[in-house]
Design a protein around this motif. Structure first.
Motif, PDB file in Angstrom:
ATOM      1  N   ASN A   7     -15.702  25.546   0.286  1.00 58.62           N
ATOM      2  CA  ASN A   7     -15.903  27.001   0.242  1.00 58.62           C
ATOM      3  C   ASN A   7     -16.689  27.521   1.442  1.00 58.62           C
ATOM      4  O   ASN A   7     -17.524  28.416   1.301  1.00 58.62           O
ATOM      5  N   HIS A  35     -26.102  19.183  -2.704  1.00 60.46           N
ATOM      6  CA  HIS A  35     -24.793  19.544  -3.240  1.00 60.46           C
ATOM      7  C   HIS A  35     -24.135  18.390  -4.017  1.00 60.46           C
ATOM      8  O   HIS A  35     -23.042  18.558  -4.553  1.00 60.46           O
ATOM      9  N   ARG A  57     -21.075  20.197  -5.749  1.00 58.67           N
ATOM     10  CA  ARG A  57     -21.273  21.558  -6.261  1.00 58.67           C
ATOM     11  C   ARG A  57     -21.677  22.500  -5.125  1.00 58.67           C
ATOM     12  O   ARG A  57     -22.625  22.234  -4.391  1.00 58.67           O
ATOM     13  N   GLY A  59     -22.333  26.551  -5.280  1.00 57.56           N
ATOM     14  CA  GLY A  59     -22.347  27.711  -6.163  1.00 57.56           C
ATOM     15  C   GLY A  59     -21.807  27.325  -7.529  1.00 57.56           C
ATOM     16  O   GLY A  59     -22.231  26.340  -8.121  1.00 57.56           O
ATOM     17  N   ASP A  60     -20.826  28.101  -8.012  1.00 55.17           N
ATOM     18  CA  ASP A  60     -20.224  27.825  -9.320  1.00 55.17           C
ATOM     19  C   ASP A  60     -19.066  26.845  -9.243  1.00 55.17           C
ATOM     20  O   ASP A  60     -18.543  26.431 -10.271  1.00 55.17           O
ATOM     21  N   ARG A  61     -18.656  26.484  -8.044  1.00 57.01           N
ATOM     22  CA  ARG A  61     -17.517  25.576  -7.889  1.00 57.01           C
ATOM     23  C   ARG A  61     -17.992  24.125  -7.912  1.00 57.01           C
ATOM     24  O   ARG A  61     -18.914  23.750  -7.186  1.00 57.01           O
ATOM     25  N   VAL A  62     -17.335  23.327  -8.737  1.00 58.62           N
ATOM     26  CA  VAL A  62     -17.646  21.896  -8.825  1.00 58.62           C
ATOM     27  C   VAL A  62     -16.366  21.109  -8.617  1.00 58.62           C
ATOM     28  O   VAL A  62     -15.358  21.355  -9.276  1.00 58.62           O
TER      29      VAL A  62
END
Length: 94
Positions: A7, A35, A57, A59-62
């Motif tokens: 991202n 992260h 990870r 933010g909200d993305r994993v």
């Protein structure tokens, strides 16, 4: 300069990567460890040893199990000790 990102966030960047079978391994000191979230997943490579996996990870993305490392590699793979590799959803530029 090799780079791994998710991202648009740089996870690792180094000119001193090791390339093994087409996979780039970044020296641990060049990886933004904040992260990486350890997970129980382990796999065994006959010549490298046991790989430890991490969720990545941003933010909200994993991205589950998208990074791995050989903490105690076999003798033939000693140069990979502690280095981190990425795959599965992570952008890796050589």
């Amino acid at each position: 300069m090799a780079r791994a990102s998710l991202n648009g966030v740089v996870l690792a960047e180094s000119a001193a990567v090791e390339t093994v079978e087409g996979t780039l391994y970044f020296p641990r000191e060049t990886v933004r460890l904040e992260h990486l979230e350890p997970r129980a997943t382990r796999t065994v490579c006959p010549w490298r040893g046991v790989a430890t996996y991490y969720d990545v990870r941003v933010g909200d993305r994993v991205e589950p199990a998208a990074a791995w490392s050989y903490e105690a590699p076999k003798r033939r793979a000693r140069r990979l000790e502690g280095a981190v590799a990425f795959w599965k959803g992570i952008d890796v530029e050589p």
